[in-house]
Write a protein that holds these residues in place. Structure first.
Motif, short mmCIF file in Angstrom:
data_model
loop_
_atom_site.label_atom_id
_atom_site.label_comp_id
_atom_site.label_asym_id
_atom_site.label_seq_id
_atom_site.Cartn_x
_atom_site.Cartn_y
_atom_site.Cartn_z
N SER A 84 0.83 -1.20 0.00
CA SER A 84 0.00 0.00 0.00
C SER A 84 0.87 1.25 0.00
O SER A 84 1.98 1.26 0.52
CB SER A 84 -0.91 0.01 1.23
OG SER A 84 -0.18 0.29 2.41
N ASP A 85 0.33 2.31 -0.61
CA ASP A 85 1.04 3.58 -0.62
C ASP A 85 1.27 4.09 0.80
O ASP A 85 2.32 4.68 1.09
CB ASP A 85 0.25 4.62 -1.41
CG ASP A 85 0.24 4.34 -2.90
OD1 ASP A 85 1.08 3.55 -3.35
OD2 ASP A 85 -0.62 4.90 -3.61
N VAL A 86 0.30 3.86 1.69
CA VAL A 86 0.42 4.33 3.07
C VAL A 86 1.64 3.72 3.74
O VAL A 86 2.42 4.41 4.42
CB VAL A 86 -0.86 4.01 3.88
CG1 VAL A 86 -0.65 4.34 5.35
CG2 VAL A 86 -2.04 4.80 3.33
N SER A 87 1.84 2.40 3.56
CA SER A 87 2.98 1.72 4.16
C SER A 87 4.30 2.23 3.59
O SER A 87 5.26 2.47 4.32
CB SER A 87 2.88 0.20 3.97
OG SER A 87 1.78 -0.32 4.67
N GLN A 88 4.34 2.41 2.28
CA GLN A 88 5.56 2.90 1.65
C GLN A 88 5.89 4.31 2.11
O GLN A 88 7.06 4.63 2.41
CB GLN A 88 5.41 2.86 0.13
CG GLN A 88 5.28 1.46 -0.43
CD GLN A 88 5.18 1.46 -1.93
OE1 GLN A 88 6.03 2.03 -2.62
NE2 GLN A 88 4.15 0.82 -2.46
N ILE A 89 4.89 5.16 2.16
CA ILE A 89 5.11 6.54 2.60
C ILE A 89 5.59 6.56 4.05
O ILE A 89 6.49 7.32 4.41
CB ILE A 89 3.82 7.36 2.43
CG1 ILE A 89 3.53 7.57 0.94
CG2 ILE A 89 3.93 8.71 3.13
CD1 ILE A 89 2.15 8.12 0.66
N LYS A 90 4.98 5.72 4.89
CA LYS A 90 5.39 5.66 6.29
C LYS A 90 6.86 5.26 6.41
O LYS A 90 7.63 5.88 7.15
CB LYS A 90 4.52 4.68 7.06
CG LYS A 90 4.90 4.57 8.55
CD LYS A 90 3.93 3.65 9.29
CE LYS A 90 4.31 3.58 10.78
NZ LYS A 90 3.38 2.71 11.54
N GLY A 91 7.25 4.22 5.67
CA GLY A 91 8.63 3.77 5.74
C GLY A 91 9.62 4.82 5.28
O GLY A 91 10.65 5.05 5.93
N LEU A 92 9.31 5.49 4.18
CA LEU A 92 10.22 6.51 3.67
C LEU A 92 10.24 7.74 4.56
O LEU A 92 11.29 8.37 4.76
CB LEU A 92 9.82 6.88 2.24
CG LEU A 92 9.96 5.74 1.22
CD1 LEU A 92 9.37 6.15 -0.12
CD2 LEU A 92 11.42 5.34 1.05
N ASN A 93 9.08 8.11 5.12
CA ASN A 93 9.04 9.25 6.02
C ASN A 93 9.80 9.00 7.32
O ASN A 93 10.30 9.94 7.94
CB ASN A 93 7.59 9.63 6.33
CG ASN A 93 6.92 10.38 5.19
OD1 ASN A 93 7.58 10.88 4.30
ND2 ASN A 93 5.60 10.45 5.22
#
Length: 229
Positions: A84-93
């Motif tokens: 999910s985009d949410v998981s990817q964004i969380k990891g990168l953030n």
């Protein structure tokens, strides 16, 4: 000495496959399977890069990340089945250097590992060409009084441009090093990333600093010779 990879992965079959592939390509891999194992043994490791699964049997890679960054200054790449985009964004953030979705193509994993290793400057300027400096610790391109903040793709691209200067970078090279696959002659993914980087540089208005296209050869970083007037 070969680069040290610390792989935190509970799927032992996958961990073995990844370990053997990276080892066959010149990296030294140490594998641990749980958060508890990491906490009990982390003082034994001095990794140059960490590959960390997110869904671990006794914890979560996102929760483990602050501990990784507290104890090691190396890049961290998340490996996960969460697409999910949410998981990817969380990891990168959080500050991860990259985020790869399982199932992972070995060639792509190796390309991303090598790319992250190249741009991990550990506090020093990777390269300077004339007035242009690439500071991988600050993640910025510096030229005269300008400092341009960079994301992961931009940092990878500029590292390649500066390492190869003044030789133009072909699409084939960009695809292999940045996209992580061979160029098929049609895909414009690399061109899009270069275009975004070029736009960011031009938006800062540094006279003479640019990414230019060279017909039949690829892309070249244009370096200024004189300060802005």
């Amino acid at each position: 000495m070969n680069h040290q990879v610390l792989l935190i992965e509970d799927d032992k079959e996958l961990a073995d496959l990844v370990s053997r592939y990276l080892s066959n390509n010149g990296l030294e891999v140490q594998v641990i399977n749980t958060v508890g194992e990491f906490k009990a043994q982390f003082t034994q490791y001095s990794p140059d890069i960490i590959l960390c699964d997110i869904m671990l049997p006794d914890g979560n890679g996102f929760d483990l990340f602050p501990i990784l960054k507290k104890n090691f200054s190396c890049p961290v790449i998340f490996l996960t089945a969460l697409d999910s985009d949410v998981s990817q964004i969380k990891g990168l953030n959080l500050g991860a250097n990259d985020y790869l979705i399982k199932p992972i193509r070995p060639e792509l994993l190796l390309a991303r590992v090598n790319s992250s290793l190249r741009i991990s400057g550990k506090g020093e300027v990777t390269k300077a060409i004339g007035p242009v400096k690439l500071d991988t610790a600050k993640r910025q391109l510096e030229c005269f009084e300008h400092a341009i903040s960079l994301n992961d793709d931009e940092l990878r691209l500029l590292t390649l441009f500066m390492q190869n200067y003044p030789t133009p970078l072909s699409r084939e090279t960009l695809f292999k090093e940045v996209i992580g696959r061979e160029y098929d002659g049609l895909d414009r993914a690399a061109d899009l990333k270069v275009s975004r980087l070029r736009r960011k540089i031009r938006d800062h208005g540094v006279d003479g600093l640019d990414i230019i296209s060279i017909r039949g050869e690829g892309y070249l970083m244009q370096v200024p010779t004189q300060p802005n007037a």
